[in-house]
Design an enzyme around this catalytic site. Sequence first.
Site, PDB file in Angstrom:
ATOM      1  N   HIS A  16      93.718 -49.680 -76.247  1.00  0.00           N
ATOM      2  CA  HIS A  16      93.076 -50.048 -74.989  1.00  0.00           C
ATOM      3  C   HIS A  16      93.835 -51.181 -74.337  1.00  0.00           C
ATOM      4  CE1 HIS A  16      90.958 -53.637 -76.722  1.00  0.00           C
ATOM      5  NE2 HIS A  16      91.238 -52.949 -77.812  1.00  0.00           N
ATOM      6  N   SER A 231      85.270 -53.673 -73.842  1.00  0.00           N
ATOM      7  CA  SER A 231      84.904 -52.909 -75.022  1.00  0.00           C
ATOM      8  C   SER A 231      85.136 -51.426 -74.795  1.00  0.00           C
ATOM      9  CB  SER A 231      83.441 -53.191 -75.365  1.00  0.00           C
ATOM     10  OG  SER A 231      82.676 -52.021 -75.220  1.00  0.00           O
ATOM     11  N   LYS A 232      85.532 -50.761 -75.866  1.00  0.00           N
ATOM     12  CA  LYS A 232      85.823 -49.338 -75.756  1.00  0.00           C
ATOM     13  C   LYS A 232      84.582 -48.551 -75.377  1.00  0.00           C
ATOM     14  CE  LYS A 232      89.450 -49.887 -79.124  1.00  0.00           C
ATOM     15  NZ  LYS A 232      89.895 -49.731 -80.497  1.00  0.00           N
ATOM     16  N   ARG A 233      83.445 -49.065 -75.763  1.00  0.00           N
ATOM     17  CA  ARG A 233      82.199 -48.359 -75.473  1.00  0.00           C
ATOM     18  C   ARG A 233      81.833 -48.400 -73.998  1.00  0.00           C
ATOM     19  NH1 ARG A 233      78.885 -47.731 -80.369  1.00  0.00           N
ATOM     20  NH2 ARG A 233      77.596 -46.535 -78.938  1.00  0.00           N
ATOM     21  N   ASP A 235      83.511 -49.995 -71.381  1.00  0.00           N
ATOM     22  CA  ASP A 235      84.516 -50.048 -70.329  1.00  0.00           C
ATOM     23  C   ASP A 235      85.537 -48.937 -70.484  1.00  0.00           C
ATOM     24  OD1 ASP A 235      83.448 -52.609 -69.332  1.00  0.00           O
ATOM     25  OD2 ASP A 235      84.173 -53.377 -71.240  1.00  0.00           O
TER      26      ASP A 235
END
Length: 453
Positions: A16, A231-233, A235
């Site tokens: 990311h 955050s990967k969750r 964003d």
Amino acid sequence: MTTRVRFSPAPTGYLHVGGARSALFNWLFARKSGGVFVLRIEDTDADRSRPELVDAIHNSLEWLGIDWDEEYRQSDRFEHYVAAASEFVDRGLAYRCDCSQDDVKARVGENAGYDGHCRARDVQPGTGVVVRFRTPDDGVTGWDDLVRGRVEFDNATLEDFVIVRSSGVPMFHVANAYDDLDMGITHVVRGEDLVNTTPRVLLLREAMGAEDHPTYAHLPLIVNEQRKKLSKRRDDVAVGDYADRGYLPEAMRNYLLTLGWGPKDDVEIRPIGELIELFDLADINPAPAFFDIKKLDHFNGEYIRMLSVEEFVERSRPFASGPDGAVDPGLYQRLAPWVQERARRYEEIPALIEWVVSGPPEPVEKDWRKVMGKEAVPEILDRIIERIDTVEWTSDALSELILGVGEELGAKSQLPARMAITGRRSGLPLFEPMAELERDDVRTRLKTARGRL
RNA sequence: GCCCCCAUCGUUCAGCGGCCUAGGACGCCUGCCUUUCACGCAGGUAACACGGGUUCAAAUCCCGUUGGGGGUACCA
């Protein structure tokens, strides 16, 4: 001494933008100092690591133009970490502990760490037994951070942390400390979210016999609009997604560099070579930075326009498709200069060329009313339709026809014609692409529009 | 709760004691160019969180307050 830096992603997700930024700063520093850039896959947690993600990380790094000189995988080096940890036990620097997390909570409450209960209990190996590192009871552990200055932790606040899981697998701190030492890492450049683990690693490293430690530089976090760590969750931050949407790697790289750092002369967009030259870890701003997609878009547009038309055509071609598939190469080549000036991301290309390559788009209702509601429009369209069969099929002649009608009527004729033919009130120039269409097609579009008034 | 960190225009970078009536970029607004949009060009908008010190002098140093963030796992 040659500098050695490392980027140490855990293969628990796609690369990311935060990770990419860490990699980039390390890479830049290595390239600037003529040092070595090590890629170290930190996959000690077998439950969470997914081997196929290593390829994805490779791909994203390659896409960004970040190359590495050496690569290691911690899963290949287990025995070293295990040996280091058991040596700690032998030397009394660490001890076994069989307390469950519930036991600990029951003793110390919700808000305290481990209480050292097993320090002198001489727990024997068995199921549910972990190894904890015995932290000093007093003194401080600290370091001079290149971006933050002196950072210190009272040892009394450091609990006896777990270094080997009950499964027998060492924790990342051990692997991290061991590898940084073993690989001769001279500078550790990573995200600020890791500062709290630094004293542990320092202690471990000291216990391994190291007399010094790498120079640390903790990068400010990249945050979202809520000022929270990306955050990967929540964003949308996977590097691969940006590639898919038609961002240029050089734009992404350049933009990422302006987060937490900037050239002294205020020239932000410039070749990577110059950036490498100017870059200095010590100049990094310690405050968190917001990932501003609008500014990235601007950078990307600039980079797109910097391309030669040939490069642009070559690189954007995969995006240049209509519903019917790939666009005719010759046609795309001819449209490219106008497309290049307008697209900020390659993903915008299909919408830009749609009216030329795949038939008339459905008019945008709001724009239609605004443009076609004018009094002169029916007459404008009638006169254009009247002459469309006999006009010479060149952009100049078409321009003359349409603008001529406007002059005759003392009205703006380009916009209604554009709306009729393209379904939009803005976009590519009208006349040149229009000459690429079939006469019958244009006539039909004009008549359809006339009938719609 | 505890530990650690951060604090200049809406955003981002610059500013490391006097050059600051605080500069660049993105965004936004105006105008020019153009019978579309975009590009380009010319302008404009807008910030040193607050309070104490230190100093001849502070956005710059120190302390505190407030606000924000990170960590607090047998994840990394």
